[in-house]
Scaffold this active site. Structure first.
Site, PDB file in Angstrom:
ATOM      1  N   ASP A  24       0.865  -1.187   0.000  1.00  0.00           N
ATOM      2  CA  ASP A  24       0.000   0.000   0.000  1.00  0.00           C
ATOM      3  C   ASP A  24       0.903   1.239   0.000  1.00  0.00           C
ATOM      4  O   ASP A  24       1.735   1.404   0.885  1.00  0.00           O
ATOM      5  CB  ASP A  24      -0.889  -0.015   1.251  1.00  0.00           C
ATOM      6  CG  ASP A  24      -1.988   1.021   1.188  1.00  0.00           C
ATOM      7  OD1 ASP A  24      -3.117   0.700   1.554  1.00  0.00           O
ATOM      8  OD2 ASP A  24      -1.718   2.168   0.771  1.00  0.00           O
ATOM      9  N   ASP A 119      -3.264   2.242  -5.746  1.00  0.00           N
ATOM     10  CA  ASP A 119      -2.065   2.244  -4.885  1.00  0.00           C
ATOM     11  C   ASP A 119      -1.928   1.013  -4.003  1.00  0.00           C
ATOM     12  O   ASP A 119      -1.136   1.006  -3.090  1.00  0.00           O
ATOM     13  CB  ASP A 119      -2.057   3.516  -4.020  1.00  0.00           C
ATOM     14  CG  ASP A 119      -2.740   3.341  -2.682  1.00  0.00           C
ATOM     15  OD1 ASP A 119      -3.796   2.667  -2.650  1.00  0.00           O
ATOM     16  OD2 ASP A 119      -2.220   3.851  -1.692  1.00  0.00           O
ATOM     17  N   GLU A 120      -2.705  -0.025  -4.290  1.00  0.00           N
ATOM     18  CA  GLU A 120      -2.775  -1.125  -3.330  1.00  0.00           C
ATOM     19  C   GLU A 120      -2.938  -2.455  -4.061  1.00  0.00           C
ATOM     20  O   GLU A 120      -3.710  -2.544  -5.005  1.00  0.00           O
ATOM     21  CB  GLU A 120      -4.048  -0.852  -2.526  1.00  0.00           C
ATOM     22  CG  GLU A 120      -4.138  -1.412  -1.179  1.00  0.00           C
ATOM     23  CD  GLU A 120      -5.550  -1.163  -0.633  1.00  0.00           C
ATOM     24  OE1 GLU A 120      -5.981  -1.978   0.152  1.00  0.00           O
ATOM     25  OE2 GLU A 120      -6.210  -0.184  -1.015  1.00  0.00           O
TER      26      GLU A 120
HETATM   27  P1  TTP Z   1      -5.398   4.928   0.711  1.00  0.00           P
HETATM   28  O1  TTP Z   1      -4.348   3.890   0.491  1.00  0.00           O
HETATM   29  O2  TTP Z   1      -6.564   4.574   1.560  1.00  0.00           O
HETATM   30  O3  TTP Z   1      -4.739   6.199   1.389  1.00  0.00           O
HETATM   31  P2  TTP Z   1      -3.360   6.890   1.114  1.00  0.00           P
HETATM   32  O4  TTP Z   1      -2.483   6.098   0.198  1.00  0.00           O
HETATM   33  O5  TTP Z   1      -3.585   8.296   0.684  1.00  0.00           O
HETATM   34  O6  TTP Z   1      -2.717   6.943   2.575  1.00  0.00           O
HETATM   35  P3  TTP Z   1      -2.097   5.763   3.441  1.00  0.00           P
HETATM   36  O7  TTP Z   1      -0.660   6.138   3.655  1.00  0.00           O
HETATM   37  O8  TTP Z   1      -2.872   5.770   4.709  1.00  0.00           O
HETATM   38  O9  TTP Z   1      -2.251   4.505   2.659  1.00  0.00           O
HETATM   39  O10 TTP Z   1      -5.956   5.429  -0.669  1.00  0.00           O
HETATM   40  C1  TTP Z   1      -5.136   5.538  -1.836  1.00  0.00           C
HETATM   41  C2  TTP Z   1      -5.543   6.739  -2.659  1.00  0.00           C
HETATM   42  O11 TTP Z   1      -6.919   6.639  -3.009  1.00  0.00           O
HETATM   43  C3  TTP Z   1      -5.379   8.051  -1.931  1.00  0.00           C
HETATM   44  O12 TTP Z   1      -4.080   8.603  -2.062  1.00  0.00           O
HETATM   45  C4  TTP Z   1      -6.446   8.899  -2.549  1.00  0.00           C
HETATM   46  C5  TTP Z   1      -7.532   7.922  -2.999  1.00  0.00           C
HETATM   47  N1  TTP Z   1      -8.698   7.971  -2.083  1.00  0.00           N
HETATM   48  C6  TTP Z   1      -9.822   8.724  -2.437  1.00  0.00           C
HETATM   49  O13 TTP Z   1      -9.844   9.339  -3.504  1.00  0.00           O
HETATM   50  N2  TTP Z   1     -10.882   8.771  -1.569  1.00  0.00           N
HETATM   51  C7  TTP Z   1     -10.892   8.099  -0.371  1.00  0.00           C
HETATM   52  O14 TTP Z   1     -11.886   8.181   0.388  1.00  0.00           O
HETATM   53  C8  TTP Z   1      -9.737   7.316  -0.013  1.00  0.00           C
HETATM   54  C9  TTP Z   1      -9.701   6.555   1.294  1.00  0.00           C
HETATM   55  C10 TTP Z   1      -8.661   7.285  -0.898  1.00  0.00           C
HETATM   56 MG    MG Z   2      -2.225   4.008   0.476  1.00  0.00          MG
END
Ligand code: TTP
Ligand code: MG
Length: 389
Positions: A24, A119-120
Protein backbone atom coordinates in the site's frame (compact mmCIF):
# COMPACT_ATOMS: atom_id res chain seq x y z
CA UNK A 1 -16.84 -39.38 22.70
CA UNK A 2 -15.15 -39.46 19.26
CA UNK A 3 -11.62 -40.74 19.21
CA UNK A 4 -8.80 -38.30 18.40
CA UNK A 5 -8.58 -39.70 14.86
CA UNK A 6 -12.22 -38.94 14.01
CA UNK A 7 -12.27 -35.34 15.32
CA UNK A 8 -12.86 -32.80 12.54
CA UNK A 9 -9.68 -30.85 11.74
CA UNK A 10 -9.21 -27.54 13.54
CA UNK A 11 -9.89 -24.76 11.01
CA UNK A 12 -6.37 -23.36 11.41
CA UNK A 13 -4.79 -26.72 10.62
CA UNK A 14 -6.95 -26.92 7.54
CA UNK A 15 -5.88 -23.44 6.42
CA UNK A 16 -3.59 -23.25 3.42
CA UNK A 17 -0.27 -21.65 4.29
CA UNK A 18 0.35 -19.04 1.69
CA UNK A 19 2.78 -16.15 1.70
CA UNK A 20 0.87 -13.01 0.88
CA UNK A 21 2.30 -9.52 0.59
CA UNK A 22 -0.04 -6.53 0.73
CA UNK A 23 1.55 -3.40 -0.67
CA UNK A 24 0.00 0.00 0.00
CA UNK A 25 1.55 3.28 -1.11
CA UNK A 26 1.93 6.00 1.52
CA UNK A 27 -0.50 8.95 1.16
CA UNK A 28 -0.39 8.13 -2.53
CA UNK A 29 -1.87 11.10 -4.42
CA UNK A 30 -0.31 13.59 -2.00
CA UNK A 31 3.08 11.86 -2.19
CA UNK A 32 3.04 12.14 -6.00
CA UNK A 33 2.26 15.86 -5.78
CA UNK A 34 4.98 16.56 -3.21
CA UNK A 35 7.50 14.59 -5.26
CA UNK A 36 6.73 16.78 -8.27
CA UNK A 37 6.83 20.01 -6.28
CA UNK A 38 9.72 19.56 -3.81
CA UNK A 39 9.08 23.03 -2.36
CA UNK A 40 6.00 21.47 -0.68
CA UNK A 41 8.11 18.98 1.31
CA UNK A 42 7.44 19.24 5.04
CA UNK A 43 4.30 21.37 4.55
CA UNK A 44 0.72 20.14 5.08
CA UNK A 45 -0.61 19.15 1.66
CA UNK A 46 -3.99 17.71 0.63
CA UNK A 47 -5.30 16.61 -2.75
CA UNK A 48 -8.93 17.46 -3.33
CA UNK A 49 -11.71 19.57 -4.75
CA UNK A 50 -12.07 23.30 -4.07
CA UNK A 51 -13.19 24.48 -0.61
CA UNK A 52 -15.90 26.82 -1.87
CA UNK A 53 -17.61 24.24 -4.11
CA UNK A 54 -18.44 21.35 -1.77
CA UNK A 55 -15.10 19.76 -2.66
CA UNK A 56 -13.81 16.71 -0.82
CA UNK A 57 -10.29 15.71 0.23
CA UNK A 58 -9.08 12.54 -1.52
CA UNK A 59 -6.01 12.24 0.70
CA UNK A 60 -3.55 14.28 2.73
CA UNK A 61 0.14 13.90 3.56
CA UNK A 62 1.22 12.98 7.07
CA UNK A 63 1.95 16.62 8.02
CA UNK A 64 -1.68 17.54 7.21
CA UNK A 65 -3.03 14.46 9.00
CA UNK A 66 -1.71 15.91 12.29
CA UNK A 67 -4.49 18.48 11.94
CA UNK A 68 -7.14 15.85 11.37
CA UNK A 69 -7.19 16.36 7.59
CA UNK A 70 -8.08 12.99 6.02
CA UNK A 71 -9.74 11.27 3.06
CA UNK A 72 -13.44 12.05 2.47
CA UNK A 73 -13.41 15.15 4.71
CA UNK A 74 -15.03 18.18 3.13
CA UNK A 75 -12.38 20.59 1.90
CA UNK A 76 -14.09 23.50 3.67
CA UNK A 77 -13.73 21.73 7.05
CA UNK A 78 -10.16 20.70 6.24
CA UNK A 79 -9.18 24.33 5.64
CA UNK A 80 -10.88 25.38 8.86
CA UNK A 81 -8.89 22.76 10.77
CA UNK A 82 -5.62 23.60 9.04
CA UNK A 83 -5.68 27.16 7.57
CA UNK A 84 -2.15 26.80 6.15
CA UNK A 85 -3.19 23.66 4.21
CA UNK A 86 -1.90 23.57 0.64
CA UNK A 87 -4.66 22.24 -1.57
CA UNK A 88 -3.72 20.58 -4.87
CA UNK A 89 -6.35 19.51 -7.44
CA UNK A 90 -6.27 15.79 -8.31
CA UNK A 91 -4.47 14.63 -11.45
CA UNK A 92 -5.76 11.11 -11.98
CA UNK A 93 -3.79 10.56 -15.17
CA UNK A 94 -0.54 11.09 -13.31
CA UNK A 95 -1.54 8.72 -10.48
CA UNK A 96 -2.56 6.06 -13.01
CA UNK A 97 0.86 6.32 -14.69
CA UNK A 98 2.66 5.81 -11.39
CA UNK A 99 0.34 2.93 -10.58
CA UNK A 100 1.32 1.24 -13.84
CA UNK A 101 5.02 1.46 -12.98
CA UNK A 102 4.35 0.00 -9.52
CA UNK A 103 2.32 -2.90 -10.92
CA UNK A 104 5.05 -3.72 -13.42
CA UNK A 105 7.38 -4.26 -10.46
CA UNK A 106 4.92 -6.71 -8.84
CA UNK A 107 4.81 -8.77 -12.03
CA UNK A 108 8.60 -9.12 -11.93
CA UNK A 109 8.03 -11.58 -9.07
CA UNK A 110 4.62 -13.18 -9.51
CA UNK A 111 1.67 -13.27 -11.87
CA UNK A 112 -0.62 -13.69 -8.85
CA UNK A 113 -1.32 -10.00 -8.37
CA UNK A 114 -4.68 -8.63 -7.25
CA UNK A 115 -4.82 -4.84 -7.53
CA UNK A 116 -7.38 -3.31 -5.15
CA UNK A 117 -7.00 0.27 -6.32
CA UNK A 118 -4.33 2.43 -7.92
CA UNK A 119 -2.07 2.24 -4.88
CA UNK A 120 -2.77 -1.12 -3.33
CA UNK A 121 -2.40 -4.80 -4.25
CA UNK A 122 -2.15 -8.31 -2.89
CA UNK A 123 0.66 -10.53 -4.16
CA UNK A 124 0.78 -14.27 -3.62
CA UNK A 125 4.51 -14.93 -3.52
CA UNK A 126 4.42 -18.44 -2.00
CA UNK A 127 5.80 -20.10 -5.05
CA UNK A 128 8.28 -17.39 -5.99
CA UNK A 129 10.09 -17.19 -2.65
CA UNK A 130 10.29 -20.94 -2.26
CA UNK A 131 12.35 -21.08 -5.45
CA UNK A 132 14.32 -17.82 -5.31
CA UNK A 133 17.74 -18.26 -3.73
CA UNK A 134 18.22 -14.55 -3.29
CA UNK A 135 15.40 -14.34 -0.75
CA UNK A 136 16.16 -17.57 1.10
CA UNK A 137 12.47 -18.44 1.14
CA UNK A 138 11.63 -15.19 2.93
CA UNK A 139 8.66 -13.12 1.79
CA UNK A 140 9.81 -10.36 4.16
CA UNK A 141 13.09 -9.96 2.28
CA UNK A 142 11.18 -9.95 -0.98
CA UNK A 143 8.84 -7.22 0.31
CA UNK A 144 11.88 -5.09 1.16
CA UNK A 145 13.17 -5.55 -2.37
CA UNK A 146 9.81 -4.66 -3.90
CA UNK A 147 9.61 -1.47 -1.83
CA UNK A 148 13.18 -0.59 -2.80
CA UNK A 149 12.39 -1.05 -6.49
CA UNK A 150 9.21 1.03 -6.19
CA UNK A 151 11.19 3.88 -4.65
CA UNK A 152 13.87 3.57 -7.31
CA UNK A 153 11.31 3.70 -10.14
CA UNK A 154 8.95 6.35 -8.76
CA UNK A 155 10.60 8.18 -5.84
CA UNK A 156 7.57 7.16 -3.73
CA UNK A 157 7.47 5.17 -0.53
CA UNK A 158 5.33 2.09 0.04
CA UNK A 159 4.42 0.05 3.10
CA UNK A 160 4.01 -3.72 3.15
CA UNK A 161 2.31 -6.38 5.21
CA UNK A 162 3.49 -9.98 5.00
CA UNK A 163 1.30 -12.77 6.35
CA UNK A 164 -0.18 -16.22 5.65
CA UNK A 165 -3.40 -14.70 4.26
CA UNK A 166 -4.98 -11.61 2.72
CA UNK A 167 -6.77 -10.40 5.84
CA UNK A 168 -3.65 -10.39 8.01
CA UNK A 169 -1.41 -9.02 5.24
CA UNK A 170 -3.69 -6.01 4.83
CA UNK A 171 -3.81 -5.34 8.56
CA UNK A 172 -0.02 -5.70 8.72
CA UNK A 173 0.69 -3.19 5.95
CA UNK A 174 -0.93 -0.52 8.13
CA UNK A 175 1.13 -1.46 11.18
CA UNK A 176 4.41 0.31 10.32
CA UNK A 177 3.11 3.02 7.98
CA UNK A 178 4.61 5.14 6.46
CA UNK A 179 7.58 3.53 4.69
CA UNK A 180 7.65 0.40 6.83
CA UNK A 181 6.72 -3.25 6.79
CA UNK A 182 5.46 -5.80 9.27
CA UNK A 183 5.41 -9.56 9.12
CA UNK A 184 2.94 -11.85 10.85
CA UNK A 185 4.34 -15.37 10.80
CA UNK A 186 1.97 -18.33 11.19
CA UNK A 187 3.25 -18.73 14.76
CA UNK A 188 2.29 -15.15 15.62
CA UNK A 189 -1.29 -15.31 14.33
CA UNK A 190 -3.06 -16.47 17.49
CA UNK A 191 -1.53 -13.77 19.71
CA UNK A 192 -1.79 -11.07 17.07
CA UNK A 193 -5.53 -11.39 16.52
CA UNK A 194 -6.37 -11.53 20.23
CA UNK A 195 -5.97 -7.78 20.76
CA UNK A 196 -7.02 -6.74 17.25
CA UNK A 197 -10.03 -4.35 17.26
CA UNK A 198 -13.02 -5.80 15.39
CA UNK A 199 -13.06 -2.69 13.15
CA UNK A 200 -10.00 -4.15 11.37
CA UNK A 201 -12.11 -7.01 9.97
CA UNK A 202 -13.02 -6.46 6.31
CA UNK A 203 -16.75 -6.03 5.87
CA UNK A 204 -17.23 -4.68 9.41
CA UNK A 205 -18.49 -1.16 8.82
CA UNK A 206 -19.97 1.26 11.30
CA UNK A 207 -23.30 -0.56 11.53
CA UNK A 208 -21.87 -4.05 12.16
CA UNK A 209 -19.24 -2.66 14.54
CA UNK A 210 -22.01 -1.07 16.62
CA UNK A 211 -23.90 -4.34 16.71
CA UNK A 212 -20.78 -6.21 17.88
CA UNK A 213 -19.99 -3.53 20.48
CA UNK A 214 -23.53 -3.89 21.80
CA UNK A 215 -22.62 -7.51 22.57
CA UNK A 216 -19.87 -6.13 24.85
CA UNK A 217 -17.14 -7.08 22.37
CA UNK A 218 -14.36 -4.90 21.01
CA UNK A 219 -11.51 -7.27 20.07
CA UNK A 220 -11.16 -10.34 17.87
CA UNK A 221 -10.11 -12.31 20.97
CA UNK A 222 -13.43 -11.52 22.65
CA UNK A 223 -15.30 -12.35 19.45
CA UNK A 224 -13.72 -15.83 19.52
CA UNK A 225 -15.81 -16.56 22.63
CA UNK A 226 -19.05 -16.42 20.63
CA UNK A 227 -20.23 -19.75 19.18
CA UNK A 228 -20.43 -19.98 15.41
CA UNK A 229 -24.21 -20.65 15.46
CA UNK A 230 -24.84 -17.48 17.44
CA UNK A 231 -22.78 -15.40 14.99
CA UNK A 232 -24.73 -16.86 12.07
CA UNK A 233 -28.02 -16.15 13.85
CA UNK A 234 -26.98 -12.51 14.40
CA UNK A 235 -25.14 -11.75 11.15
CA UNK A 236 -26.37 -14.32 8.62
CA UNK A 237 -23.76 -15.78 6.25
CA UNK A 238 -21.30 -13.09 7.26
CA UNK A 239 -21.37 -14.57 10.79
CA UNK A 240 -19.55 -17.65 9.43
CA UNK A 241 -16.79 -15.44 8.01
CA UNK A 242 -16.57 -13.53 11.29
CA UNK A 243 -16.04 -16.81 13.15
CA UNK A 244 -13.01 -17.61 11.00
CA UNK A 245 -11.58 -14.14 10.53
CA UNK A 246 -11.46 -13.37 14.27
CA UNK A 247 -9.22 -16.44 14.56
CA UNK A 248 -6.96 -15.13 11.80
CA UNK A 249 -8.30 -17.60 9.22
CA UNK A 250 -8.94 -16.35 5.69
CA UNK A 251 -9.16 -18.78 2.76
CA UNK A 252 -9.64 -16.14 0.06
CA UNK A 253 -7.24 -16.54 -2.84
CA UNK A 254 -5.45 -13.74 -4.61
CA UNK A 255 -7.68 -13.14 -7.63
CA UNK A 256 -5.90 -11.94 -10.73
CA UNK A 257 -7.71 -9.71 -13.21
CA UNK A 258 -7.98 -12.66 -15.65
CA UNK A 259 -10.08 -14.60 -13.17
CA UNK A 260 -12.12 -11.67 -11.94
CA UNK A 261 -15.78 -11.82 -12.92
CA UNK A 262 -16.85 -8.46 -11.55
CA UNK A 263 -15.66 -5.34 -9.80
CA UNK A 264 -17.94 -3.48 -7.45
CA UNK A 265 -18.07 -1.15 -4.49
CA UNK A 266 -20.89 -0.53 -2.07
CA UNK A 267 -21.61 1.70 0.86
CA UNK A 268 -23.98 1.37 3.80
CA UNK A 269 -25.10 4.81 4.92
CA UNK A 270 -24.89 5.65 8.60
CA UNK A 271 -28.44 7.07 8.35
CA UNK A 272 -30.86 5.56 5.84
CA UNK A 273 -31.66 7.83 2.89
CA UNK A 274 -35.32 8.72 2.97
CA UNK A 275 -35.48 10.47 -0.41
CA UNK A 276 -34.46 9.67 -3.96
CA UNK A 277 -32.68 13.02 -4.21
CA UNK A 278 -30.31 11.99 -1.42
CA UNK A 279 -29.55 8.74 -3.22
CA UNK A 280 -28.70 10.52 -6.46
CA UNK A 281 -26.61 13.10 -4.57
CA UNK A 282 -24.47 10.26 -3.17
CA UNK A 283 -23.74 8.85 -6.64
CA UNK A 284 -20.77 11.03 -7.74
CA UNK A 285 -18.73 10.05 -4.67
CA UNK A 286 -19.69 6.37 -5.07
CA UNK A 287 -18.80 6.53 -8.75
CA UNK A 288 -15.37 8.06 -7.96
CA UNK A 289 -14.69 5.14 -5.60
CA UNK A 290 -15.87 2.68 -8.24
CA UNK A 291 -13.48 4.17 -10.84
CA UNK A 292 -10.62 3.72 -8.38
CA UNK A 293 -11.38 0.01 -8.01
CA UNK A 294 -12.27 -0.57 -11.64
CA UNK A 295 -9.08 0.95 -12.98
CA UNK A 296 -6.89 -1.53 -14.81
CA UNK A 297 -9.11 -4.52 -14.11
CA UNK A 298 -11.12 -4.52 -17.30
CA UNK A 299 -9.64 -6.28 -20.32
CA UNK A 300 -13.03 -6.89 -21.96
CA UNK A 301 -13.57 -4.99 -25.18
CA UNK A 302 -17.05 -3.90 -26.28
CA UNK A 303 -20.22 -3.21 -24.39
CA UNK A 304 -20.21 -3.11 -20.62
CA UNK A 305 -22.61 -4.82 -18.24
CA UNK A 306 -23.15 -2.47 -15.34
CA UNK A 307 -25.29 -2.95 -12.27
CA UNK A 308 -26.62 -0.99 -9.32
CA UNK A 309 -27.60 -2.73 -6.10
CA UNK A 310 -29.96 -1.12 -3.61
CA UNK A 311 -30.70 -2.40 -0.12
CA UNK A 312 -33.80 -0.92 1.51
CA UNK A 313 -34.43 -0.30 5.20
CA UNK A 314 -36.30 -3.62 5.47
CA UNK A 315 -33.06 -5.31 4.23
CA UNK A 316 -34.66 -6.37 0.92
CA UNK A 317 -32.28 -6.05 -2.02
CA UNK A 318 -32.85 -5.25 -5.67
CA UNK A 319 -30.29 -5.15 -8.47
CA UNK A 320 -30.79 -3.29 -11.76
CA UNK A 321 -28.51 -4.32 -14.59
CA UNK A 322 -27.97 -3.06 -18.13
CA UNK A 323 -25.61 -3.15 -21.09
CA UNK A 324 -23.98 0.14 -22.15
CA UNK A 325 -21.32 1.59 -24.43
CA UNK A 326 -18.65 2.53 -21.93
CA UNK A 327 -18.70 3.20 -18.22
CA UNK A 328 -20.27 6.44 -17.12
CA UNK A 329 -21.97 7.95 -14.09
CA UNK A 330 -25.04 8.65 -16.26
CA UNK A 331 -25.52 4.92 -16.88
CA UNK A 332 -25.33 4.16 -13.17
CA UNK A 333 -27.85 6.94 -12.43
CA UNK A 334 -30.20 5.40 -14.97
CA UNK A 335 -29.88 2.01 -13.27
CA UNK A 336 -30.38 3.57 -9.84
CA UNK A 337 -33.64 5.11 -11.07
CA UNK A 338 -34.75 1.70 -12.32
CA UNK A 339 -33.91 0.07 -8.99
CA UNK A 340 -35.68 2.74 -6.95
CA UNK A 341 -38.75 2.66 -9.20
CA UNK A 342 -39.07 -1.05 -8.56
CA UNK A 343 -40.02 -0.43 -4.99
CA UNK A 344 -43.42 0.80 -6.18
CA UNK A 345 -44.20 -2.80 -7.13
CA UNK A 346 -43.10 -4.01 -3.72
CA UNK A 347 -44.93 -1.44 -1.63
CA UNK A 348 -47.91 -2.32 0.48
CA UNK A 349 -51.20 -0.58 -0.33
CA UNK A 350 -50.80 1.39 2.85
CA UNK A 351 -47.38 2.70 1.85
CA UNK A 352 -48.75 3.52 -1.60
CA UNK A 353 -51.67 5.45 -0.17
CA UNK A 354 -49.23 7.40 2.03
CA UNK A 355 -46.99 7.83 -1.01
CA UNK A 356 -44.10 6.81 1.21
CA UNK A 357 -40.92 5.37 -0.27
CA UNK A 358 -38.81 2.82 1.59
CA UNK A 359 -35.61 4.38 2.90
CA UNK A 360 -32.34 3.22 1.34
CA UNK A 361 -29.63 1.60 3.49
CA UNK A 362 -27.02 0.77 0.92
CA UNK A 363 -26.10 1.50 -2.69
CA UNK A 364 -23.58 -0.52 -4.69
CA UNK A 365 -22.14 0.03 -8.19
CA UNK A 366 -20.46 -2.63 -10.25
CA UNK A 367 -19.44 -4.08 -13.60
CA UNK A 368 -19.61 -7.73 -14.69
CA UNK A 369 -17.02 -9.20 -17.02
CA UNK A 370 -17.92 -12.00 -19.37
CA UNK A 371 -16.15 -14.31 -21.75
CA UNK A 372 -13.21 -14.89 -19.45
CA UNK A 373 -10.71 -17.38 -20.73
CA UNK A 374 -10.09 -20.30 -18.44
CA UNK A 375 -7.38 -19.24 -16.01
CA UNK A 376 -4.38 -21.55 -15.88
CA UNK A 377 -4.91 -24.14 -13.19
CA UNK A 378 -3.25 -23.17 -9.95
CA UNK A 379 -0.50 -25.46 -8.74
CA UNK A 380 -1.19 -27.69 -5.80
CA UNK A 381 -1.29 -24.76 -3.42
CA UNK A 382 -2.64 -26.88 -0.61
CA UNK A 383 0.68 -28.58 -0.37
CA UNK A 384 2.56 -25.36 0.29
CA UNK A 385 3.74 -25.36 3.87
CA UNK A 386 6.57 -22.88 3.92
CA UNK A 387 8.20 -22.04 7.17
CA UNK A 388 10.42 -19.00 6.57
CA UNK A 389 8.60 -15.66 6.47
P1 TTP B 1 -5.40 4.93 0.71
O1 TTP B 1 -4.35 3.89 0.49
O2 TTP B 1 -6.56 4.57 1.56
O3 TTP B 1 -4.74 6.20 1.39
P2 TTP B 1 -3.36 6.89 1.11
O4 TTP B 1 -2.48 6.10 0.20
O5 TTP B 1 -3.58 8.30 0.68
O6 TTP B 1 -2.72 6.94 2.57
P3 TTP B 1 -2.10 5.76 3.44
O7 TTP B 1 -0.66 6.14 3.66
O8 TTP B 1 -2.87 5.77 4.71
O9 TTP B 1 -2.25 4.50 2.66
O10 TTP B 1 -5.96 5.43 -0.67
C1 TTP B 1 -5.14 5.54 -1.84
C2 TTP B 1 -5.54 6.74 -2.66
O11 TTP B 1 -6.92 6.64 -3.01
C3 TTP B 1 -5.38 8.05 -1.93
O12 TTP B 1 -4.08 8.60 -2.06
C4 TTP B 1 -6.45 8.90 -2.55
C5 TTP B 1 -7.53 7.92 -3.00
N1 TTP B 1 -8.70 7.97 -2.08
C6 TTP B 1 -9.82 8.72 -2.44
O13 TTP B 1 -9.84 9.34 -3.50
N2 TTP B 1 -10.88 8.77 -1.57
C7 TTP B 1 -10.89 8.10 -0.37
O14 TTP B 1 -11.89 8.18 0.39
C8 TTP B 1 -9.74 7.32 -0.01
C9 TTP B 1 -9.70 6.56 1.29
C10 TTP B 1 -8.66 7.29 -0.90
MG1 MG C 1 -2.22 4.01 0.48
Amino acid sequence: MPSQATLPPCPLEKAVMRKIIHIDMDCFYAAVEVRDRPELKGLPVAVGGPGEKRGVITTANYEARKYGVRSALSTAIAIRQCPQLILVPPNMKKYAEESKKIRAIFYQFTSLVEPLSLDEAYLDVSEYVSGAEQFKGSASLLAEEIRRRIFEATGLSASAGIAPNKFLAKVASDWKKPNGQFTITPGMVADFVKELPIEKIMGVGKVTAKKIHNMGISTCGQLQEIPREQLIRSFGKFGGSLYEICRGIDHRKVITSRERKSVSIERTFSDDFSSKEKCFAAMPALYARFRERYHGKDNDPGRKTLFVKVKFSDFSITTAEGSFDGVDLRHFNELLKKALDRQKDRQTDRQKSRQKDQAVRLIGLGIRFKGKKEAPKAKEEDKLQLTLF
